[in-house]
Write a protein that holds these residues in place. Structure first.
Motif, mmCIF file in Angstrom:
data_model
loop_
_atom_site.group_PDB
_atom_site.id
_atom_site.type_symbol
_atom_site.label_atom_id
_atom_site.label_comp_id
_atom_site.label_asym_id
_atom_site.label_seq_id
_atom_site.Cartn_x
_atom_site.Cartn_y
_atom_site.Cartn_z
ATOM 1 N N UNK A 34 -4.957 -7.445 4.076
ATOM 2 C CA UNK A 34 -6.154 -6.860 4.674
ATOM 3 C C UNK A 34 -5.767 -5.647 5.518
ATOM 4 N N UNK A 35 -4.731 -5.799 6.335
ATOM 5 C CA UNK A 35 -4.271 -4.690 7.167
ATOM 6 C C UNK A 35 -3.852 -3.499 6.309
ATOM 7 N N UNK A 36 -3.089 -3.760 5.258
ATOM 8 C CA UNK A 36 -2.626 -2.653 4.402
ATOM 9 C C UNK A 36 -3.803 -1.974 3.690
ATOM 10 N N UNK A 37 -4.739 -2.787 3.187
ATOM 11 C CA UNK A 37 -5.886 -2.244 2.444
ATOM 12 C C UNK A 37 -6.817 -1.414 3.328
ATOM 13 N N UNK A 38 -6.975 -1.825 4.578
ATOM 14 C CA UNK A 38 -7.962 -1.196 5.468
ATOM 15 C C UNK A 38 -7.296 -0.523 6.667
ATOM 16 N N UNK A 39 -6.056 -0.113 6.487
ATOM 17 C CA UNK A 39 -5.257 0.433 7.580
ATOM 18 C C UNK A 39 -5.974 1.600 8.280
ATOM 19 N N UNK A 40 -6.458 2.554 7.510
ATOM 20 C CA UNK A 40 -7.082 3.740 8.105
ATOM 21 C C UNK A 40 -8.374 3.390 8.846
ATOM 22 N N UNK A 41 -9.181 2.503 8.265
ATOM 23 C CA UNK A 41 -10.426 2.106 8.931
ATOM 24 C C UNK A 41 -10.124 1.357 10.229
ATOM 25 N N UNK A 42 -9.125 0.475 10.180
ATOM 26 C CA UNK A 42 -8.759 -0.277 11.380
ATOM 27 C C UNK A 42 -8.190 0.650 12.445
ATOM 28 N N UNK A 43 -7.430 1.663 12.028
ATOM 29 C CA UNK A 43 -6.916 2.665 12.973
ATOM 30 C C UNK A 43 -8.076 3.403 13.641
ATOM 31 N N UNK A 44 -9.113 3.716 12.877
ATOM 32 C CA UNK A 44 -10.295 4.369 13.440
ATOM 33 C C UNK A 44 -10.982 3.475 14.472
ATOM 34 N N UNK A 45 -11.063 2.182 14.171
ATOM 35 C CA UNK A 45 -11.648 1.235 15.125
ATOM 36 C C UNK A 45 -10.853 1.252 16.425
ATOM 37 N N UNK A 46 -9.521 1.197 16.312
ATOM 38 C CA UNK A 46 -8.672 1.249 17.509
ATOM 39 C C UNK A 46 -8.938 2.528 18.300
#
Length: 193
Positions: free
Chosen positions: A165-177
């Protein structure tokens, strides 16, 4: 937020650092047994957790992990946020992160005798395997995920599931951070202590 963020959000106040690091291991009213500064760190930790857990950006970020990790998605997001903090070049360089984590270990180690016994064990592993610095790297995150999966009684997946999940959505999760963390910093700076 996980250990690195709690340490960082203590803003170099040694008592706050210790309280913030041990808070999850201080149950009930036992926080009242500590010196005032450490009590404030424990209370700050709890305020940070509440702010984080109820924030709309965090709730949206958790959704990525919901299908595979259910109610444990909050725990995985805490570690993911620590990863993005560790790699946030506006806050840490590789060298400054290394120096910061060594200082945190030193500060906590100086208070070893007053640490909750379970946290003493956790801290030994944290220091020995340099968890705080390890959050910078994907293999450090995988190890943290593995630890959660190993300890979680009702989670029937391997660490591969949240890691994918982290690898697949890395950029979106980075944006959330990047959206969330400045708001958390602002909250902590106005928090009374």
């Amino acid at each position: 937020m996980n250990y690195l963020a709690h340490a960082y959000l203590s803003f170099n106040d040694q008592s706050l650092i210790v309280g913030n690091m041990i808070a999850d291991y201080v149950k009930g009213k036992h926080w009242q047994e500590y010196d005032r500064g450490i009590q404030q760190g424990i209370q700050l930790h709890r305020a940070i957790d509440t702010f984080t857990d109820t924030h709309p950006v965090t709730l949206a970020a958790r959704e990525y992990f919901q299908a595979s990790c259910g109610r444990y998605s909050a725990v995985f997001i805490d570690i993911v946020y620590d990863h993005f903090l560790a790699t946030d070049t506006s806050i840490f360089s590789e060298q400054s992160l290394s120096a910061f984590t060594k200082q945190i270990y030193h500060t906590v180690a100086q208070q070893h005798d007053i640490l909750p016994p379970v946290f003493q064990q956790v801290f030994r592993h944290m220091q020995q395997h340099d968890w705080l610095y390890g959050y910078r790297f994907m293999d450090g995150i995988y190890k943290s995920f593995s630890g959660i999966v190993h300890r979680a009684k009702f989670l029937e997946v391997t660490a591969d599931a949240p890691f994918e999940v982290l690898k697949q959505h890395y950029d979106e999760l980075a944006d959330h951070y990047r959206t969330f963390f400045p708001e958390l910093v602002a909250f902590v700076k106005t928090y009374p202590h």
